[in-house]
Scaffold this motif. Structure first.
Motif, PDB file in Angstrom:
ATOM      1  N   LEU A   1       0.838  -1.196   0.000  1.00 24.34           N
ATOM      2  CA  LEU A   1       0.000   0.000   0.000  1.00 24.34           C
ATOM      3  C   LEU A   1       0.873   1.246   0.000  1.00 24.34           C
ATOM      4  N   MET A   2       0.428   2.266  -0.711  1.00 22.82           N
ATOM      5  CA  MET A   2       1.074   3.569  -0.676  1.00 22.82           C
ATOM      6  C   MET A   2       0.217   4.506   0.154  1.00 22.82           C
ATOM      7  N   ALA A   3       0.784   4.992   1.264  1.00 22.97           N
ATOM      8  CA  ALA A   3       0.045   5.886   2.170  1.00 22.97           C
ATOM      9  C   ALA A   3       0.456   7.340   2.024  1.00 22.97           C
ATOM     10  N   TRP A   4       1.440   7.639   1.135  1.00 22.51           N
ATOM     11  CA  TRP A   4       1.926   8.993   0.927  1.00 22.51           C
ATOM     12  C   TRP A   4       2.415   9.599   2.242  1.00 22.51           C
ATOM     13  N   LEU A   5       2.083  10.866   2.506  1.00 18.55           N
ATOM     14  CA  LEU A   5       2.406  11.517   3.783  1.00 18.55           C
ATOM     15  C   LEU A   5       1.075  11.860   4.428  1.00 18.55           C
ATOM     16  N   PRO A   6       0.520  10.939   5.227  1.00 21.97           N
ATOM     17  CA  PRO A   6      -0.881  11.041   5.632  1.00 21.97           C
ATOM     18  C   PRO A   6      -1.194  12.101   6.670  1.00 21.97           C
ATOM     19  N   GLY A   7      -0.196  12.627   7.373  1.00 24.31           N
ATOM     20  CA  GLY A   7      -0.479  13.635   8.384  1.00 24.31           C
ATOM     21  C   GLY A   7      -0.729  13.032   9.752  1.00 24.31           C
ATOM     22  N   THR A   8      -1.510  13.732  10.549  1.00 21.08           N
ATOM     23  CA  THR A   8      -1.652  13.354  11.957  1.00 21.08           C
ATOM     24  C   THR A   8      -2.627  12.203  12.189  1.00 21.08           C
ATOM     25  N   GLU A   9      -3.481  11.922  11.220  1.00 23.63           N
ATOM     26  CA  GLU A   9      -4.563  10.963  11.498  1.00 23.63           C
ATOM     27  C   GLU A   9      -4.244   9.577  10.953  1.00 23.63           C
ATOM     28  N   GLY A  10      -3.311   8.903  11.603  1.00 28.65           N
ATOM     29  CA  GLY A  10      -2.895   7.569  11.188  1.00 28.65           C
ATOM     30  C   GLY A  10      -3.984   6.517  11.316  1.00 28.65           C
ATOM     31  N   GLN A  11      -5.060   6.853  12.019  1.00 26.71           N
ATOM     32  CA  GLN A  11      -6.158   5.895  12.148  1.00 26.71           C
ATOM     33  C   GLN A  11      -6.756   5.559  10.784  1.00 26.71           C
ATOM     34  N   GLY A  12      -6.676   6.500   9.850  1.00 27.83           N
ATOM     35  CA  GLY A  12      -7.187   6.240   8.513  1.00 27.83           C
ATOM     36  C   GLY A  12      -6.460   5.105   7.816  1.00 27.83           C
ATOM     37  N   VAL A  13      -5.182   4.914   8.121  1.00 22.83           N
ATOM     38  CA  VAL A  13      -4.418   3.800   7.551  1.00 22.83           C
ATOM     39  C   VAL A  13      -4.936   2.480   8.117  1.00 22.83           C
ATOM     40  N   ALA A  14      -5.146   2.447   9.426  1.00 23.45           N
ATOM     41  CA  ALA A  14      -5.664   1.227  10.056  1.00 23.45           C
ATOM     42  C   ALA A  14      -7.070   0.896   9.561  1.00 23.45           C
ATOM     43  N   ASP A  15      -7.871   1.905   9.265  1.00 21.64           N
ATOM     44  CA  ASP A  15      -9.216   1.667   8.738  1.00 21.64           C
ATOM     45  C   ASP A  15      -9.168   0.859   7.453  1.00 21.64           C
ATOM     46  N   VAL A  16      -8.181   1.133   6.610  1.00 20.50           N
ATOM     47  CA  VAL A  16      -8.022   0.385   5.357  1.00 20.50           C
ATOM     48  C   VAL A  16      -7.456  -1.004   5.630  1.00 20.50           C
ATOM     49  N   LEU A  17      -6.452  -1.101   6.486  1.00 14.00           N
ATOM     50  CA  LEU A  17      -5.816  -2.392   6.763  1.00 14.00           C
ATOM     51  C   LEU A  17      -6.814  -3.425   7.281  1.00 14.00           C
ATOM     52  N   PHE A  18      -7.747  -2.983   8.126  1.00 17.12           N
ATOM     53  CA  PHE A  18      -8.638  -3.926   8.798  1.00 17.12           C
ATOM     54  C   PHE A  18     -10.059  -3.926   8.222  1.00 17.12           C
ATOM     55  N   GLY A  19     -10.227  -3.266   7.081  1.00 13.69           N
ATOM     56  CA  GLY A  19     -11.483  -3.384   6.361  1.00 13.69           C
ATOM     57  C   GLY A  19     -12.593  -2.460   6.774  1.00 13.69           C
ATOM     58  N   ASP A  20     -12.336  -1.484   7.656  1.00  8.14           N
ATOM     59  CA  ASP A  20     -13.369  -0.506   7.993  1.00  8.14           C
ATOM     60  C   ASP A  20     -13.612   0.458   6.837  1.00  8.14           C
ATOM     61  N   TYR A  21     -12.662   0.510   5.916  1.00  9.08           N
ATOM     62  CA  TYR A  21     -12.832   1.318   4.711  1.00  9.08           C
ATOM     63  C   TYR A  21     -12.225   0.554   3.544  1.00  9.08           C
ATOM     64  N   ASN A  22     -12.960   0.498   2.455  1.00 13.96           N
ATOM     65  CA  ASN A  22     -12.501  -0.184   1.248  1.00 13.96           C
ATOM     66  C   ASN A  22     -11.621   0.776   0.457  1.00 13.96           C
ATOM     67  N   PRO A  23     -10.357   0.437   0.214  1.00 10.96           N
ATOM     68  CA  PRO A  23      -9.460   1.390  -0.459  1.00 10.96           C
ATOM     69  C   PRO A  23      -9.993   1.807  -1.821  1.00 10.96           C
ATOM     70  N   SER A  24      -9.875   3.110  -2.091  1.00  5.06           N
ATOM     71  CA  SER A  24     -10.381   3.657  -3.355  1.00  5.06           C
ATOM     72  C   SER A  24      -9.385   4.579  -4.035  1.00  5.06           C
ATOM     73  N   GLY A  25      -8.196   4.765  -3.437  1.00  2.32           N
ATOM     74  CA  GLY A  25      -7.209   5.668  -4.003  1.00  2.32           C
ATOM     75  C   GLY A  25      -6.657   5.165  -5.322  1.00  2.32           C
ATOM     76  N   LYS A  26      -6.326   6.094  -6.192  1.00  2.00           N
ATOM     77  CA  LYS A  26      -5.698   5.792  -7.479  1.00  2.00           C
ATOM     78  C   LYS A  26      -4.430   6.625  -7.609  1.00  2.00           C
ATOM     79  N   LEU A  27      -3.436   6.059  -8.255  1.00  2.00           N
ATOM     80  CA  LEU A  27      -2.158   6.766  -8.368  1.00  2.00           C
ATOM     81  C   LEU A  27      -2.315   8.072  -9.144  1.00  2.00           C
ATOM     82  N   PRO A  28      -1.905   9.189  -8.545  1.00  2.00           N
ATOM     83  CA  PRO A  28      -1.881  10.455  -9.278  1.00  2.00           C
ATOM     84  C   PRO A  28      -0.553  10.653 -10.014  1.00  2.00           C
ATOM     85  N   ARG A  29       0.330   9.659  -9.856  1.00  2.00           N
ATOM     86  CA  ARG A  29       1.654   9.700 -10.475  1.00  2.00           C
ATOM     87  C   ARG A  29       1.993   8.317 -11.012  1.00  2.00           C
ATOM     88  N   SER A  30       2.713   8.283 -12.098  1.00  3.84           N
ATOM     89  CA  SER A  30       3.246   7.009 -12.600  1.00  3.84           C
ATOM     90  C   SER A  30       4.334   6.534 -11.649  1.00  3.84           C
TER      91      SER A  30
END
Length: 782
Positions: free
Chosen positions: A609-638
């Motif tokens: 997974l690419m998390a970029w520089l997520p800032g202060t709210e690291g809970q958002g990363v855990a939400d994806v890891l454990f399925g509370d949120y279905n990842p929807s990000g798309k690469l803005p860069r090659s």
């Protein structure tokens, strides 16, 4: 000692007293007189009559010199009459008049010194006393990265701001408020305790303009709560080379995606009006070409034909101007050897006449000094080119002296000064600064509140790009043991990156927030065992799952320029040790750009997974890891396979290679989507027509999820080399399992034109190809 010598001594002593007040020039003149008198005295021999004559001459000279000194002393101490105080009913004080009418009246009352003061923007750390604000009529103050009051807490920012503003409003003749600026580029990031959003590259990965607008709106609220009314954001550079140290400040390599996010950010910052108490003046930066410099060098040279510059770098600024951005910051870079700060063509002809920008044009930090080796010439060229307000944080006194001399000598016309100051004043009137110059210091308590952090958490969720998953994700919350490793797993400073608390940012516990490790611990069941070993030096495994968080350490601007983008070998070895233990390994990258050197190992990783520089709210990363949120990000860069591929961009010309590790726009989900029924109408449009593109998207998986529908168009028969494909529209849609939705896009054919050397797009007849989700359709422009 004879009588003549006594007279000379008295003359010298009395003159010395006066000369101490009249300055060095008069000292030189009088010393010459004393020298002649001394010679005269030395040769005084002869008759008594001659001595009497000599005494009379010396007395006359004594009286003349004394009178002259007294006159010069009075002249030097008597100040010229001060300009009159404006009447209380002066038109510029009338809030019922338009900002333009008020600015015109105020401008007519200003001295040259007051005008030059308004054009001067100074860092708070560079004033020797708060009285400098009123003494030099300063028009603006700023806090550069790390320029903070002590203690660095919200209420103290508000107090400091009010003190500065009081000096301008109550201690100057005209009472013109200062405009205070700050680099609030991913939240109010200079302030301890403020919510820190993902950097722009992560926001670009959300492909969600509404979310970008909401994050900018919250940033504006927190900035205003500390009094500050001006943010040097959004950065809308189009970063075309990952080696550039400011890549993470760019939303994307694609001009259309950047333009879309630019419009949203400006609307979020400036809201429904600049005179509201929850909005700030936005600054679109850095105009333009910074992201296209040769070899990705910061402050370098963007070498490209003008039509390519327009296509790749001008479009976002056109969008910002359309959105009503109030200020624009010029770039440090050069375009084909010409410094942007000294280019009247780009700053005036293109920006103002072609795009129609009417706001405030500000220079970057001491960038004026780079225009010419002679500071005088640098100031002259920059002001003539169109700079309105000079960010001269350290050289501001020199700037004021030089600019005043240039005007007094006629080298810069007063009309150019008036034009610049008029724009500054109109901006201040539009912001309501004259009616509401101060901030209620009790409002500082809203900074970093729970509601704001929840929005940032959502931004983190949507920014994460799932690049590989063999089925290990999402991780069950009741798994027995999770092994966590990596230098970026438990470091809030590394999550936030540069431009956080200080200019460069730093590792460690620099502000309030949740690290990824803390978020994992909060998410799993009470029975789950968490083992954290940063270096994985004592791993004994295998464990149920391993999570290794790697990436970059904080940096900003040219300090982040790189020749090699490989993930450091010591971090790769941490991953290797976890993999070697037989533990299924999930790798999370926390970085401001894609890092290379991972391709040979990627097959060994269970998920990436690419998390970029997520800032202060690291809970958002855990939400994806454990399925509370279905990842929807798309690469803005090659994502390049190696640094040698740089610069690598999907919208390449036909002659350019493109073989990335992961393509632009790529990103997986915990569900699957299917595209069907792509249609384009009409199939033979004219240049003045609008085409309608329709496609159906179905969620074919078992989870609800969001998909980014991306519309690419290719000009198959163009006379000039044009991109193999180019993004023209996108839409993020949420679909329940089994749900199908028909998505409709409309595009004026005039948008499909190509630039030549001029400002107009030329639409050529011929075949165009539309690509969406693997489906293709064509139409022919007649």
């Amino acid at each position: 000692m004879n009588e003549l010598e006594n007279l000379l001594l008295i003359l010298i002593l009395s003159s010395t007293i006066v000369l101490s007040s009249t300055g060095a020039v008069m000292s030189i003149v009088m010393n010459g007189v004393f020298f002649l008198l001394t010679l005269f005295s030395a040769s005084s021999k002869g008759s008594e009559e001659k001595n009497r004559i000599r005494k009379i001459v010396v007395g006359v000279i004594f009286l003349f010199v004394t009178a002259l000194c007294v006159y010069l002393w009075l002249y030097s101490t008597i100040k010229p009459p001060s300009p009159p105080l404006p009447p209380k009913e002066a038109p510029y004080r009338n809030p019922n008049l338009t900002p333009e009418e008020r600015a015109a009246d105020l401008l007519s009352r200003m001295t040259l010194e007051e005008k030059i003061g308004q054009m001067t923007l100074v860092d708070r750390q560079s004033i020797s006393s708060i009285s400098d604000i009123s003494t030099y009529y300063l028009g603006g103050l700023l806090s550069g990265g790390g320029s903070c009051p002590d203690p660095n807490v919200p209420w103290n920012w508000a107090r400091m701001y009010n003190e500065f503003q009081k000096q301008a409003v109550e201690k100057t003749r005209l009472g013109i408020p200062i405009l205070y600026g700050i680099d609030a580029v991913h939240g109010h990031n200079n302030v301890y305790g403020a919510v820190i959003f993902p950097h722009n590259v992560g926001m670009g990965a959300t492909w969600n303009p509404e979310l970008v607008e909401e994050c900018a709106r919250i940033t504006a609220i927190e900035v205003r709560a500390t009094g500050i009314r001006w943010t040097f954001s959004p950065c809308i550079d189009v970063a075309r080379d990952d080696r550039w140290g400011r890549t993470y400040e760019s939303f994307s390599e694609d001009p259309y995606l950047v333009k879309t996010m630019a419009i949203s950010a400006v609307r979020g910052y400036q809201g429904a009006g600049l005179n509201r108490n929850d909005t700030v003046l936005a600054t679109a930066k850095h105009y333009m070409g910074s992201g296209g410099t040769e070899n990705g060098r910061d402050q370098g040279d963007c070498k490209a034909p003008l039509r390519i510059v327009r296509e790749q770098h001008l479009e976002p600024f056109a969008g910002a101007v359309e959105a009503g951005v109030g200020s624009i910051m010029a770039s440090y870079c050069s375009i084909n050897g010409q410094k942007m700060h000294g280019s009247k063509f780009f700053l005036t002809d293109v920006l103002r006449r072609e795009l129609g920008f009417q706001g405030l044009l500000v220079s970057d930090w001491e960038a004026i000094g780079q225009v010419d080796s002679s500071y005088r010439e640098a100031v002259k060229k920059s002001i003539e080119a169109g700079i309105d307000m000079a960010m001269v944080p350290q050289s501001w006194r020199q700037f004021q002296v030089v600019l005043k001399d240039l005007v007094n000598r006629g080298e810069i016309p007063i009309s150019r000064i008036d034009e610049a100051v008029y724009r500054i004043l109109v901006t201040k009137f539009r912001m309501g600064l004259f009616e509401n110059p101060y901030v209620d210091e009790s409002l500082a308590s809203i900074v970093g509140n729970a509601k704001h952090r929840e929005v940032a958490r959502q931004a983190v969720r949507e920014s994460i790009v799932l690049l590989k998953n063999n089925g290990i994700l999402p991780i069950p919350k009741n798994v027995s043991t999770i092994y966590v490793a990596g230098p970026n797993a438990n470091d809030i400073g590394k999550q936030c990156g540069g431009w956080t608390i200080t200019w460069q940012g730093s590792s460690g516990n620099i502000t309030i927030g949740t690290t990824i490790l803390e978020a994992i611990k909060r998410t799993v069941s009470p029975q789950t065992r968490i083992i954290f070993d940063e270096d994985a030096s004592e791993i004994s495994g295998p464990y149920d799952v391993g999570i290794v968080v790697v990436g970059e350490t904080p940096y900003a601007e040219f300090y982040g320029d790189r020749e090699n983008l490989d993930l450091p070998e010591e971090q790769l070895k941490i991953i290797d040790r976890v993999v070697a233990s037989g533990t299924p390994t999930v790798v999370i990258m926390v970085a401001g750009r894609p890092l290379t050197g991972i391709e040979s190992r990627l097959s060994q990783w269970s998920a990436f997974l690419m998390a970029w520089l997520p800032g202060t709210e690291g809970q958002g990363v855990a939400d994806v890891l454990f399925g509370d949120y279905n990842p929807s990000g798309k690469l803005p860069r090659s994502w390049p396979r190696s640094t040698a591929q740089e610069p690598i961009n999907y919208d390449r010309r036909p002659s350019e290679a493109y073989d990335p590790l992961f393509e632009f726009g790529y990103g997986l989900s915990y569900t699957t989507f299917e595209y069907i029924n792509l249609t384009v109408s009409p199939i033979s449009p004219k240049v003045e027509d609008t085409i309608t593109i329709q496609v159906s998207v179905k969620n074919t998986g078992s989870r609800s999820g969001s998909e980014v529908v991306q519309v690419y168009i290719s000009d198959v028969e163009s006379s000039l080399p044009t991109p193999v494909k180019k993004l023209y529209r996108f839409q993020k849609v949420m679909l329940e399992p089994g749900e199908t939705r028909n998505i409709v896009f409309t595009i004026p054919v005039s948008e499909l034109g190509l630039y030549t050397e001029g400002p107009e797009r030329i639409v050529e007849k011929g075949v165009f190809l539309v690509t969406i989700g693997g489906l293709t359709a064509s139409f022919t422009v007649n």
